[in-house]
Structure formats: C-alpha cells, structure tokens
Design a protein around this motif. Structure first.
Motif, PDB file in Angstrom:
ATOM      1  N   GLY A  80      39.481  42.910   3.445  1.00 63.35           N
ATOM      2  CA  GLY A  80      39.244  43.393   2.092  1.00 63.35           C
ATOM      3  C   GLY A  80      40.510  43.427   1.264  1.00 63.35           C
ATOM      4  N   TYR A  81      41.590  43.942   1.836  1.00 60.87           N
ATOM      5  CA  TYR A  81      42.852  44.029   1.105  1.00 60.87           C
ATOM      6  C   TYR A  81      43.418  42.644   0.793  1.00 60.87           C
ATOM      7  N   THR A  82      43.392  41.755   1.790  1.00 54.62           N
ATOM      8  CA  THR A  82      43.975  40.417   1.571  1.00 54.62           C
ATOM      9  C   THR A  82      43.148  39.612   0.568  1.00 54.62           C
ATOM     10  N   GLU A  83      41.826  39.732   0.639  1.00 52.75           N
ATOM     11  CA  GLU A  83      40.983  39.023  -0.326  1.00 52.75           C
ATOM     12  C   GLU A  83      41.236  39.525  -1.748  1.00 52.75           C
ATOM     13  N   THR A  84      41.400  40.810  -1.879  1.00 53.11           N
ATOM     14  CA  THR A  84      41.668  41.386  -3.206  1.00 53.11           C
ATOM     15  C   THR A  84      42.992  40.857  -3.762  1.00 53.11           C
ATOM     16  N   ILE A  85      44.002  40.791  -2.914  1.00 51.12           N
ATOM     17  CA  ILE A  85      45.307  40.286  -3.346  1.00 51.12           C
ATOM     18  C   ILE A  85      45.209  38.825  -3.777  1.00 51.12           C
ATOM     19  N   LEU A  86      44.474  38.017  -2.972  1.00 54.85           N
ATOM     20  CA  LEU A  86      44.349  36.596  -3.279  1.00 54.85           C
ATOM     21  C   LEU A  86      43.525  36.344  -4.539  1.00 54.85           C
ATOM     22  N   GLU A  87      42.508  37.177  -4.755  1.00 57.97           N
ATOM     23  CA  GLU A  87      41.629  36.982  -5.919  1.00 57.97           C
ATOM     24  C   GLU A  87      42.243  37.518  -7.213  1.00 57.97           C
ATOM     25  N   HIS A  88      43.306  38.301  -7.097  1.00 56.70           N
ATOM     26  CA  HIS A  88      43.940  38.868  -8.295  1.00 56.70           C
ATOM     27  C   HIS A  88      45.444  38.569  -8.267  1.00 56.70           C
ATOM     28  N   PRO A  89      45.793  37.313  -8.564  1.00 56.99           N
ATOM     29  CA  PRO A  89      47.215  36.931  -8.538  1.00 56.99           C
ATOM     30  C   PRO A  89      48.058  37.655  -9.591  1.00 56.99           C
ATOM     31  N   ASP A  90      47.390  38.184 -10.613  1.00 56.11           N
ATOM     32  CA  ASP A  90      48.129  38.885 -11.663  1.00 56.11           C
ATOM     33  C   ASP A  90      48.258  40.385 -11.380  1.00 56.11           C
ATOM     34  N   MET A  91      47.937  40.782 -10.170  1.00 56.72           N
ATOM     35  CA  MET A  91      48.022  42.190  -9.781  1.00 56.72           C
ATOM     36  C   MET A  91      49.459  42.679  -9.927  1.00 56.72           C
ATOM     37  N   SER A  92      49.595  43.941 -10.309  1.00 61.31           N
ATOM     38  CA  SER A  92      50.936  44.487 -10.492  1.00 61.31           C
ATOM     39  C   SER A  92      51.665  44.571  -9.151  1.00 61.31           C
ATOM     40  N   THR A  93      52.979  44.578  -9.225  1.00 57.98           N
ATOM     41  CA  THR A  93      53.791  44.612  -8.005  1.00 57.98           C
ATOM     42  C   THR A  93      53.537  45.878  -7.187  1.00 57.98           C
ATOM     43  N   ASP A  94      53.410  47.010  -7.874  1.00 62.36           N
ATOM     44  CA  ASP A  94      53.185  48.277  -7.173  1.00 62.36           C
ATOM     45  C   ASP A  94      51.840  48.286  -6.451  1.00 62.36           C
ATOM     46  N   THR A  95      50.806  47.779  -7.123  1.00 64.16           N
ATOM     47  CA  THR A  95      49.473  47.738  -6.500  1.00 64.16           C
ATOM     48  C   THR A  95      49.455  46.789  -5.309  1.00 64.16           C
ATOM     49  N   ARG A  96      50.101  45.612  -5.506  1.00 60.26           N
ATOM     50  CA  ARG A  96      50.164  44.646  -4.404  1.00 60.26           C
ATOM     51  C   ARG A  96      50.892  45.251  -3.203  1.00 60.26           C
ATOM     52  N   ARG A  97      51.973  45.939  -3.461  1.00 61.41           N
ATOM     53  CA  ARG A  97      52.722  46.559  -2.375  1.00 61.41           C
ATOM     54  C   ARG A  97      51.870  47.623  -1.672  1.00 61.41           C
ATOM     55  N   GLN A  98      51.124  48.381  -2.455  1.00 58.32           N
ATOM     56  CA  GLN A  98      50.269  49.409  -1.866  1.00 58.32           C
ATOM     57  C   GLN A  98      49.208  48.773  -0.965  1.00 58.32           C
ATOM     58  N   PHE A  99      48.610  47.683  -1.407  1.00 57.24           N
ATOM     59  CA  PHE A  99      47.597  46.996  -0.611  1.00 57.24           C
ATOM     60  C   PHE A  99      48.215  46.398   0.661  1.00 57.24           C
ATOM     61  N   LEU A 100      49.425  45.870   0.534  1.00 50.64           N
ATOM     62  CA  LEU A 100      50.091  45.289   1.698  1.00 50.64           C
ATOM     63  C   LEU A 100      50.443  46.370   2.727  1.00 50.64           C
ATOM     64  N   GLU A 101      50.835  47.536   2.237  1.00 51.54           N
ATOM     65  CA  GLU A 101      51.142  48.630   3.145  1.00 51.54           C
ATOM     66  C   GLU A 101      49.893  49.091   3.892  1.00 51.54           C
ATOM     67  N   ARG A 102      48.759  49.131   3.175  1.00 50.54           N
ATOM     68  CA  ARG A 102      47.510  49.502   3.840  1.00 50.54           C
ATOM     69  C   ARG A 102      47.085  48.440   4.855  1.00 50.54           C
ATOM     70  N   THR A 103      47.324  47.190   4.484  1.00 53.56           N
ATOM     71  CA  THR A 103      47.011  46.104   5.419  1.00 53.56           C
ATOM     72  C   THR A 103      47.858  46.214   6.668  1.00 53.56           C
ATOM     73  N   GLN A 104      49.127  46.502   6.492  1.00 53.89           N
ATOM     74  CA  GLN A 104      50.022  46.647   7.638  1.00 53.89           C
ATOM     75  C   GLN A 104      49.596  47.826   8.515  1.00 53.89           C
ATOM     76  N   SER A 105      49.180  48.926   7.885  1.00 54.59           N
ATOM     77  CA  SER A 105      48.739  50.103   8.629  1.00 54.59           C
ATOM     78  C   SER A 105      47.524  49.771   9.500  1.00 54.59           C
ATOM     79  N   GLN A 106      46.562  49.035   8.929  1.00 57.73           N
ATOM     80  CA  GLN A 106      45.377  48.657   9.695  1.00 57.73           C
ATOM     81  C   GLN A 106      45.727  47.650  10.797  1.00 57.73           C
ATOM     82  N   ALA A 107      46.687  46.771  10.509  1.00 52.87           N
ATOM     83  CA  ALA A 107      47.126  45.815  11.535  1.00 52.87           C
ATOM     84  C   ALA A 107      47.804  46.548  12.689  1.00 52.87           C
ATOM     85  N   ASN A 108      48.580  47.575  12.383  1.00 52.22           N
ATOM     86  CA  ASN A 108      49.222  48.381  13.439  1.00 52.22           C
ATOM     87  C   ASN A 108      48.180  49.113  14.269  1.00 52.22           C
ATOM     88  N   ARG A 109      47.150  49.627  13.587  1.00 54.44           N
ATOM     89  CA  ARG A 109      46.080  50.295  14.323  1.00 54.44           C
ATOM     90  C   ARG A 109      45.367  49.320  15.242  1.00 54.44           C
TER      91      ARG A 109
END
Length: 312
Positions: free
Chosen positions: A105-134
């Motif tokens: 869900g997070y990666t698809e959102t990032i790919l579908e919204h290339p104009d996403m702000s840097t802060d939002t993208r970073r937040q999504f990437l951090e959540r993705t990393q957290s789920q990957a660690n889990r």
C-alpha cells in the motif's frame, strides 16, 4: 532402538503375566505352593495344555486388539498434527498478510503520486521500513522454531556464560527501560555456565525481557534470579506489572497466541517470542512454567541443564 507402541506394551505385559502363570503351574502342584513336585496325574497335563491353548488364543486376540489400538492412536495423532499444521499455516499466512499489505500500500501510493511532498514520502518510507522490519523479525522467529523442531541435532553446542549474557541484554535494553521508568534487578550469580546453544539461550532471556518491557507497564520492576540444584540452574524471571488473567496462562506459550491482538501487533510482536522461549528451554533439558506473581505481574520459572558434557 525402536520405542514400543502402547498396544505392543499392553500385549507384552499380558503375555508375560500368562507366562509366569504357566511356569508357576508347571513348578507347583498344590495350591499352597509349598514344595516342588512333578505332575503325577493326567488331569494336570490336561489343565496345562488347556491353559496354554487359552493363552495362545488370548494372545492372538490381544495382538489384534493392540494393533487396532496402535492404528487408532496413530490416526488420532496424525489428525491432531494435521489440525495443528493447518492452524499454524493459517496463522502464518495471517501474520504475513498484514505487513505485506502495508508495504504494498505504501509503495503503490508513492509510485502513483510522484509529486508527493518530501515529508510525506519520507513518512511513508519510514512506515514501509517498519513493516519490513516486522516481516523480517517474523521470518527470523519462524526460522528459529523450524530449526529447533526439525534440525535440533545440528545446533552448535558450546559453553555459554549466562551471567555475562544477561548483563549484556540489560545494557542493550537500558534506553527503553529508562524511558519507561522501569527498574531491572539482576540477582544472578556471576558464575552461571550452561553447555548449550548461545543463540537460543540468548533468545530465552531476550524474549522474556522484551515481553516484560512491552506488557508489564511503565514504572514496574523486573527481577531475575537463579539457584543451582542437582546440576541444573533454576531461573526466576518476574515483574510486578499488570499481569494476565489466569485463563490465558495455559496458552501463552502457544505459537501466535495473543491476549490482546491489536496491542501486540502495535508493539511489533510476532506472537512467537514465548513459543521460542519454551522450545529453547526444553531443548536444553529444562521445563518452564508461568504463573501470576504474588505482588502482581507475571513470573516465569524455568530450568536449564548445567551439564558440560551433554544435554538431556
């Protein structure tokens, strides 16, 4: 040496009793059994032959019954194991589904919204990393359990300084225990040496510590102590936190068993920590039990074999 089945044990036991009876019948002629005397009357021989025939007939019946009993026990065990495998497979699929779905869900959102702000993208990437660690933690725990279940003979055995290991674990978790205002009382002697697998023994104490950190509550005290008896170290790992209801105690070592599913997942638990603890304790020749502590909280009592030559 192949272990006798329950049916085979019953058959052998009954036949031995009949054999003893036949020997006594041959050796002793009178019911008082005061002296030895050979048979003198034909009726004695007839009774002996009749007894042997009865014994052989009963032996055939017992053999058939014991075989059917073994088959029934085997079917019941197989059905139980299959049910456990199905439940385990369903639990694994369910546990894997959540982090995988989040990552997608997070990666698809990032790919579908290339104009996403840097802060939002970073937040999504951090959540993705957290789920990957889990997900990584879950796979590691599954691998550990699988290794104990099916390749225990390949586990490396070495001298493990448990006292030093626990001290290191306390240091490793010091930041989080301090942030929760938790106190850790380490009353272990300085000379606890176990002949076992370093990684699995570490898993025992680290998982118990993580369990206390996650569920005991802020401002609680964790106590660790041990005594040596009969070449075994008997450990007590307890806290004075919130504890759990007695109805859950018999099941807390089951794989994927959660008392509060939502809270457990929110804290990043895999649902396998205490299952790993129990399996690792058993593999090192010990047993583990959990009960409610007198002053509240949860107490684990377990033993580890201290023999430096071999494990039980």
């Amino acid at each position: 040496m192949k272990k006798m089945s329950e049916g085979h044990k019953m058959f052998v036991s009954v036949m031995v009793l009949f054999a003893i009876y036949a020997i006594i019948f041959i050796l002793f002629d009178d019911y008082d059994r005061n002296f030895l005397r050979p048979f003198e009357e034909s009726t004695d021989w007839h009774m002996l032959i009749f007894s042997i025939i009865v014994m052989l007939g009963l032996g055939v019946l017992l053999h058939r019954y014991s075989r059917h009993m073994d088959e029934r026990i085997s079917r019941e065990q197989a059905d139980k194991e299959n049910q456990m495998r199905r439940e385990l497979t369903q639990n694994i699929a369910h546990e894997l589904k959540t982090p995988v779905a989040s990552i997608l869900g997070y990666t698809e959102t990032i790919l579908e919204h290339p104009d996403m702000s840097t802060d939002t993208r970073r937040q999504f990437l951090e959540r993705t990393q957290s789920q990957a660690n889990r997900l990584t933690s879950l796979l590691q725990d599954l691998s550990t359990l699988n290794r104990m279940d099916y390749a225990s003979d390949l586990i490396t055995i070495e001298r493990v300084d448990v006292s030093h290991m626990v001290a290191d674990i306390i240091k490793e978790t010091q930041l989080i225990t301090q942030s929760k205002n938790m106190t850790v009382r380490n009353d272990l002697p300085q000379d606890i040496i176990i002949n076992g697998n370093h990684s699995l023994i570490y898993s025992i104490f680290r998982n118990l510590m993580d369990n206390a950190i996650n569920y005991a509550g802020d401002g609680t005290t964790v106590s660790i102590s041990a005594k040596e008896r009969n070449n075994r170290w008997h450990f007590t790992f307890s806290d004075n936190g919130t504890g759990i209801d007695s109805e859950h105690l018999p099941r807390i070592f089951e794989r994927f068993y959660r008392i509060d599913k939502g809270r457990s997942r929110a804290l990043g638990g895999t649902g396998l920590g205490l299952a790993i603890v129990k399996n690792a304790v058993v593999l090192h020749g010990g047993i583990i039990k959990a009960h409610s502590a007198k002053d509240g909280g949860l107490c684990f009592n377990f033993s580890l074999k201290g023999d430096l030559n071999k494990l039980a």
